[in-house]
Enzyme design. Structure first.
Site, PDB file in Angstrom:
ATOM      1  N   GLU A 101      -5.954   0.254  -7.083  1.00 52.38           N
ATOM      2  CA  GLU A 101      -4.954   1.094  -7.746  1.00 52.38           C
ATOM      3  C   GLU A 101      -4.006   0.150  -8.485  1.00 52.38           C
ATOM      4  O   GLU A 101      -3.392  -0.724  -7.865  1.00 52.38           O
ATOM      5  CB  GLU A 101      -4.164   1.922  -6.721  1.00 52.38           C
ATOM      6  CG  GLU A 101      -4.911   3.147  -6.215  1.00 52.38           C
ATOM      7  CD  GLU A 101      -4.099   3.969  -5.213  1.00 52.38           C
ATOM      8  OE1 GLU A 101      -4.069   5.199  -5.337  1.00 52.38           O
ATOM      9  OE2 GLU A 101      -3.498   3.380  -4.292  1.00 52.38           O
ATOM     10  N   SER A 132       0.819  -1.206   0.000  1.00 53.99           N
ATOM     11  CA  SER A 132       0.000   0.000   0.000  1.00 53.99           C
ATOM     12  C   SER A 132       0.854   1.258   0.000  1.00 53.99           C
ATOM     13  O   SER A 132       0.324   2.347  -0.112  1.00 53.99           O
ATOM     14  CB  SER A 132      -0.958   0.004   1.198  1.00 53.99           C
ATOM     15  OG  SER A 132      -0.337  -0.507   2.343  1.00 53.99           O
ATOM     16  N   HIS A 189      -3.051  -2.653  -5.878  1.00 51.93           N
ATOM     17  CA  HIS A 189      -3.366  -2.212  -4.522  1.00 51.93           C
ATOM     18  C   HIS A 189      -4.866  -2.326  -4.268  1.00 51.93           C
ATOM     19  O   HIS A 189      -5.640  -1.421  -4.568  1.00 51.93           O
ATOM     20  CB  HIS A 189      -2.872  -0.769  -4.320  1.00 51.93           C
ATOM     21  CG  HIS A 189      -3.154  -0.241  -2.954  1.00 51.93           C
ATOM     22  ND1 HIS A 189      -3.469   1.076  -2.714  1.00 51.93           N
ATOM     23  CD2 HIS A 189      -3.176  -0.849  -1.747  1.00 51.93           C
ATOM     24  CE1 HIS A 189      -3.675   1.250  -1.421  1.00 51.93           C
ATOM     25  NE2 HIS A 189      -3.504   0.091  -0.819  1.00 51.93           N
ATOM     26  N   ASN A 218      -3.010   6.935  -0.828  1.00 53.08           N
ATOM     27  CA  ASN A 218      -2.347   7.056   0.472  1.00 53.08           C
ATOM     28  C   ASN A 218      -1.435   8.267   0.562  1.00 53.08           C
ATOM     29  O   ASN A 218      -1.181   8.782   1.645  1.00 53.08           O
ATOM     30  CB  ASN A 218      -1.590   5.762   0.807  1.00 53.08           C
ATOM     31  CG  ASN A 218      -2.552   4.692   1.315  1.00 53.08           C
ATOM     32  OD1 ASN A 218      -3.657   5.002   1.743  1.00 53.08           O
ATOM     33  ND2 ASN A 218      -2.149   3.431   1.252  1.00 53.08           N
TER      34      ASN A 218
HETATM   35  P1  NAI Z   1      -1.308  -9.480   7.469  1.00 54.87           P
HETATM   36  O1  NAI Z   1      -0.261  -9.260   8.467  1.00 54.87           O
HETATM   37  O2  NAI Z   1      -2.726  -9.647   7.904  1.00 54.87           O
HETATM   38  O3  NAI Z   1      -0.956 -10.783   6.610  1.00 54.87           O
HETATM   39  C1  NAI Z   1       0.310 -11.034   6.058  1.00 54.87           C
HETATM   40  C2  NAI Z   1       0.439 -12.543   5.852  1.00 54.87           C
HETATM   41  O4  NAI Z   1       1.608 -12.795   5.105  1.00 54.87           O
HETATM   42  C3  NAI Z   1       0.539 -13.337   7.144  1.00 54.87           C
HETATM   43  O5  NAI Z   1      -0.410 -14.376   7.106  1.00 54.87           O
HETATM   44  C4  NAI Z   1       1.961 -13.892   7.116  1.00 54.87           C
HETATM   45  O6  NAI Z   1       2.050 -15.174   7.698  1.00 54.87           O
HETATM   46  C5  NAI Z   1       2.238 -13.964   5.637  1.00 54.87           C
HETATM   47  N1  NAI Z   1       3.650 -13.889   5.296  1.00 54.87           N
HETATM   48  C6  NAI Z   1       4.580 -13.062   5.813  1.00 54.87           C
HETATM   49  N2  NAI Z   1       5.781 -13.285   5.219  1.00 54.87           N
HETATM   50  C7  NAI Z   1       5.571 -14.263   4.299  1.00 54.87           C
HETATM   51  C8  NAI Z   1       6.407 -14.911   3.355  1.00 54.87           C
HETATM   52  N3  NAI Z   1       7.688 -14.593   3.263  1.00 54.87           N
HETATM   53  N4  NAI Z   1       5.862 -15.844   2.559  1.00 54.87           N
HETATM   54  C9  NAI Z   1       4.567 -16.173   2.661  1.00 54.87           C
HETATM   55  N5  NAI Z   1       3.720 -15.605   3.541  1.00 54.87           N
HETATM   56  C10 NAI Z   1       4.222 -14.647   4.348  1.00 54.87           C
HETATM   57  O7  NAI Z   1      -1.192  -8.299   6.434  1.00 54.87           O
HETATM   58  P2  NAI Z   1      -2.313  -7.631   5.516  1.00 54.87           P
HETATM   59  O8  NAI Z   1      -3.007  -6.584   6.298  1.00 54.87           O
HETATM   60  O9  NAI Z   1      -3.087  -8.670   4.850  1.00 54.87           O
HETATM   61  O10 NAI Z   1      -1.421  -6.864   4.462  1.00 54.87           O
HETATM   62  C11 NAI Z   1      -0.738  -7.532   3.435  1.00 54.87           C
HETATM   63  C12 NAI Z   1      -0.271  -6.521   2.414  1.00 54.87           C
HETATM   64  O11 NAI Z   1      -1.407  -5.828   1.914  1.00 54.87           O
HETATM   65  C13 NAI Z   1       0.668  -5.458   2.962  1.00 54.87           C
HETATM   66  O12 NAI Z   1       1.584  -5.138   1.966  1.00 54.87           O
HETATM   67  C14 NAI Z   1      -0.253  -4.294   3.238  1.00 54.87           C
HETATM   68  O13 NAI Z   1       0.386  -3.055   3.190  1.00 54.87           O
HETATM   69  C15 NAI Z   1      -1.218  -4.437   2.087  1.00 54.87           C
HETATM   70  N6  NAI Z   1      -2.504  -3.805   2.304  1.00 54.87           N
HETATM   71  C16 NAI Z   1      -3.146  -3.914   3.508  1.00 54.87           C
HETATM   72  C17 NAI Z   1      -4.369  -3.301   3.698  1.00 54.87           C
HETATM   73  C18 NAI Z   1      -5.094  -3.434   4.995  1.00 54.87           C
HETATM   74  O14 NAI Z   1      -6.011  -2.653   5.233  1.00 54.87           O
HETATM   75  N7  NAI Z   1      -4.778  -4.400   5.838  1.00 54.87           N
HETATM   76  C19 NAI Z   1      -5.002  -2.506   2.621  1.00 54.87           C
HETATM   77  C20 NAI Z   1      -4.287  -2.538   1.375  1.00 54.87           C
HETATM   78  C21 NAI Z   1      -3.071  -3.147   1.253  1.00 54.87           C
END
Ligand code: NAI
Ligand code: 3HC
Length: 686
Positions: free
Chosen positions: A440, A407, A428, A478
């Site tokens: 995005e 993001s 995104h 953002n």
């Molecule tokens: P999260 O922390 O809920 O989930 C991340 C997941 O990735 C976890 O299940 C973790 O075990 C897994 N993970 C970490 N390293 C890994 C690897 N090397 N290989 C495989 N799996 C791995 O994070 P979330 O909130 O889902 O965010 C994920 C991405 O999406 C980030 O880049 C965030 O900035 C982006 N994002 C998040 C939003 C939100 O509101 N939560 C909105 C838009 C984008």
């Protein structure tokens, strides 16, 4: 070129409208249609008529380009009256979408035959108007007041089988049989001397007045700020009068709304949406890559939601997480979310299982090998993402598209972790993925044109609204959000409470104020990001240092009862803010709601001007869509760019200039793109 043809099929006149792409009722079509109907009625050799459309769809409504300009008769309402007066039966043959004036035309026909995939609706409220071709009067007579009220105030379409159940269509037949069946029906009606079914003459069932009172109260809450849904209730309520009186009322309301500001604004949003799905410099004949199998890396909040949107449209997806517990948690959450959305959509259990069956969980990155598209949604840390992309480079098949859901991070830097940066881009998605249409689509310096074209086509297939942006940190949404967050933090220091600020923004039209929204999203992620970039937001930082990360910790700007989501004012926050003020030597003052709004909205406009200048945003319309669909900017204000034009770019410049001096904030100095527009005497939209 628009055309309306009449072909004689024995005793039946087949009247065909041909006005690509969606057979809109332009002036030429209306004139042609009225003439062909008159011709059929005047010809003794013709006993009945069928109205059908060439191309991909039945009439999708009035021509939105012509609406609001002085229009020449016959109008849709006149053609409907002409059909009412026909002494010979007329059958509508419907395929594709019969929308707005298109459905009104069909309603004025005496019978309706539809293809199984036909969809019918009166979406006028989405354009800030009500149906103006008699739809508010005929639809309640066709399907009952209650359902008609839902359709007209909500603007959603219904499918052919729901339309059949409701009595809106008389028959459903396969797409290739629609015309022949309509012709056969017309012949049967003539042969059997059946009386013509005119909705105008049908009695309307009595309904309790509370139906309208309740609808008004609900719409005032759910569609706060929008004028048309409430006016649509008035128009439908008028249907209980004599037909001609009700129609008069509809026409008055329709004309008022066409002259009002919300129609112009929402029409702008409609066209911006169509424009956004096209990147201006992509050759039209570019062939998108085929996406038959996808993989998603990371099963957190985002990964699970993204995987679901693929399964929902029938694309199999491998869902990978390297942490077993996270994978299991993610899958359980995904199932729960999907079950509740399936219940809302009346999806049968077998279909739910089939779609869930398209998601294959895995703990190994190598299982992404067969995917045509891989979307990474792991932790928001550049090193973690670069490592994942480095590994994917060795795993993914040649030609696979590699996307990141970051993001904020630098997508170029992520792409450079591979030897195929041309295949990399950002997608995104917003949270919660199932509810948010906006994506995005982040194009880097290296992204290949066919990769971008594929992403745009795929997002439309997922029923998302893709908007192309450049690969600057935070992209468009953002980046602008940060500008607002800085000023919101300053307002707190200057003496305004989180609740006062949130209230002012909700009154402006946002569904939520900036602090309630920040508490919902979580304060820690942006805190970490600020620390990494050496940026301070004194109040936000102090709250995070006190362990207040928002709803997830039960306290942030507000406090929350256990399990509750309602933001409650918290003395502890007030104390933290007071400490920050004391530390910085700020004397609190009171600031009026109008000034609060200016201090939070004008920085958005300023940053947007910079994003346009640098090419990170392509068009003002893209920015408006991103803020309407990603951040809750009130659609009826048209988005920040459209709003800027409404208040006058010169006024925005003057106010920013004043604020920049008063607050000593460099970022508030009017952007060159604003200064230039003021000099040239034009706004963002010319
Ligand atoms: P999260 O922390 O809920 O989930 C991340 C997941 O990735 C976890 O299940 C973790 O075990 C897994 N993970 C970490 N390293 C890994 C690897 N090397 N290989 C495989 N799996 C791995 O994070 P979330 O909130 O889902 O965010 C994920 C991405 O999406 C980030 O880049 C965030 O900035 C982006 N994002 C998040 C939003 C939100 O509101 N939560 C909105 C838009 C984008
Ligand atoms: N008038 C003019 N142009 C229209 C149009 C309309 N009613 N509906 C669609 N178009 C144009 C689009 O701008 C687009 O043009 P472009 O290719 O130059 O960008 C093209 O047709 C194709 O549209 P989409 O990209 O949206 O194609 P889709 O296949 O995704 O969707 C659709 C087709 C479902 C018909 C969708 O376009 C739609 O919802 N259109 C609007 C329908 C509508 O709102 N009708 C009511 C109009 S108001 C009215 O009828 C008043 C009456 O009560 C008197």
């Amino acid at each position: 070129m628009a055309e309306v043809r009449l072909e004689r099929v024995g005793e039946v006149a087949l009247i065909e409208i041909d006005n690509p792409p969606v057979n809109a009722l332009s002036e030429t079509v209306r004139i042609g249609l009225a003439a062909r109907i008159a011709e059929a009625m005047a010809d003794d050799a013709i006993k009945a008529a069928v109205i059908a459309c060439a191309g991909r769809t039945f009439v999708a409504g009035a021509d939105i380009n012509e609406l609001g300009k002085p229009r020449q008769p016959p109008l849709t309402v006149d053609i409907a009256a002409q059909l009412d007066d026909c002494a010979k039966p007329v059958v509508a043959a419907i395929h594709g979408t019969a929308l707005g004036g298109g459905l009104e035309l069909a309603l004025a026909c005496h019978w309706r035959v539809a293809a199984p995939d036909a969809r019918l609706g009166l979406p006028e409220v989405k354009l800030g108007i009500v149906p103006g071709g008699g739809g508010t009067q005929r639809l309640p007579r066709a399907i009952g007041v209650k359902l008609a009220l839902d359709m007209i105030t909500g603007g959603e379409m219904i499918g052919a089988s729901a339309a059949l159940d409701a009595g809106l269509v008389d028959e459903i037949v396969t797409r290739s049989d629609v015309r022949s069946t309509a012709i056969a029906l017309a012949r049967r009606v003539v042969a059997e001397k059946r009386p013509i079914k005119r909705l105008r003459d049908r009695a309307i069932e009595p309904v309790p007045a509370e139906l309208f009172t309740r609808a008004r109260a609900e719409l005032a809450r759910r569609r706060r700020g929008f004028e048309a849904p409430l006016k649509a209730v008035d128009a439908v309520a008028a249907a209980i009068m004599r037909f001609d009186d009700g129609l008069k009322r509809e026409q008055t309301i329709f004309a008022e709304l066409l002259r009002g500001p919300q129609f112009e604004t929402l029409r702008h949003v409609f066209f911006a949406e169509r424009e956004a799905t096209k990147a201006p410099d992509l050759p039209a004949d570019l062939k998108p890559r085929e996406i038959a199998l996808a993989a998603v890396i990371g099963t957190g909040t985002m990964g699970g939601g993204i995987a679901l949107s693929f399964a929902d449209v029938g694309i199999p997806v491998t869902l990978i997480d390297t942490d077993r517990a996270a994978l299991e948690r993610g899958l359980a959450m995904l199932r729960r979310n999907f079950e509740s959305s399936a219940r809302r959509r009346n999806l049968p259990a077998a279909e739910l299982d089939r779609r869930l069956g398209l998601i294959k969980p895995s703990l190994r990155l190598v299982d992404a090998a067969g995917a045509d598209l891989v979307i990474e949604a792991v932790f928001e840390e550049l090193d973690v993402k670069r490592t994942v992309f480095g590994k994917l480079d060795g795993i993914a098949k040649a030609g696979a598209i590699l996307a990141t859901n970051t993001s904020f991070l630098d997508v170029d830097a992520i792409a450079e972790a591979t030897k195929r940066p041309q295949d990399v881009l950002g997608l995104h998605f917003f949270s919660p993925v199932h509810a948010m249409r906006l994506v995005e689509v982040v194009r880097t310096r290296a992204t290949a044109p066919d990769v971008l074209a594929t992403a745009l086509a795929l997002m439309r297939r997922l029923r998302k609204l893709p908007v192309v942006v450049g690969a600057a940190p935070g992209f468009v949404g953002n980046r602008m959000l940060f500008e607002r967050a800085r000023e919101a933090d300053r307002l707190l220091r200057d003496g305004v409470s989180p609740a006062e600020i949130d209230h002012a923004m909700v009154e402006f039209g946002f569904p939520m104020g900036p602090f309630a929204a920040a508490d919902l999203a979580g304060l820690d992620v942006s805190w970490r990001m600020r620390k990494a970039r050496g940026i301070a937001l004194p109040v936000a930082d102090a709250l995070c240092e006190a362990g207040r990360f928002g709803q997830k910790t039960g306290k942030g700007y507000y406090r929350y009862e256990a399990g509750g989501r309602e933001p409650l004012a918290d003395d502890a926050t007030d104390r933290i803010i007071a400490e920050v003020r004391a530390r910085l030597g700020v004397t609190p003052q009171s600031i009026a709601a109008g000034a609060i709004v200016e201090r939070l909205v004008y920085p958005l406009i300023n940053e947007a001007a910079r994003l346009l200048e640098s090419g990170v945003a392509l068009r003002p319309g893209d920015i408006d869509l991103i803020w309407i669909y990603g951040y809750g900017f009130p659609a009826w204000r048209g988005g920040p760019m459209f709003y800027a034009d409404q208040i006058g770019v010169a006024n925005v410049r003057d106010r920013l200039d004043h604020l920049a001096r008063e607050l000593g904030e460099e970022a508030l100095v009017p952007a060159p793109g604003i200064e230039r527009r003021v000099k040239e005497g034009r706004g963002f939209y010319g």
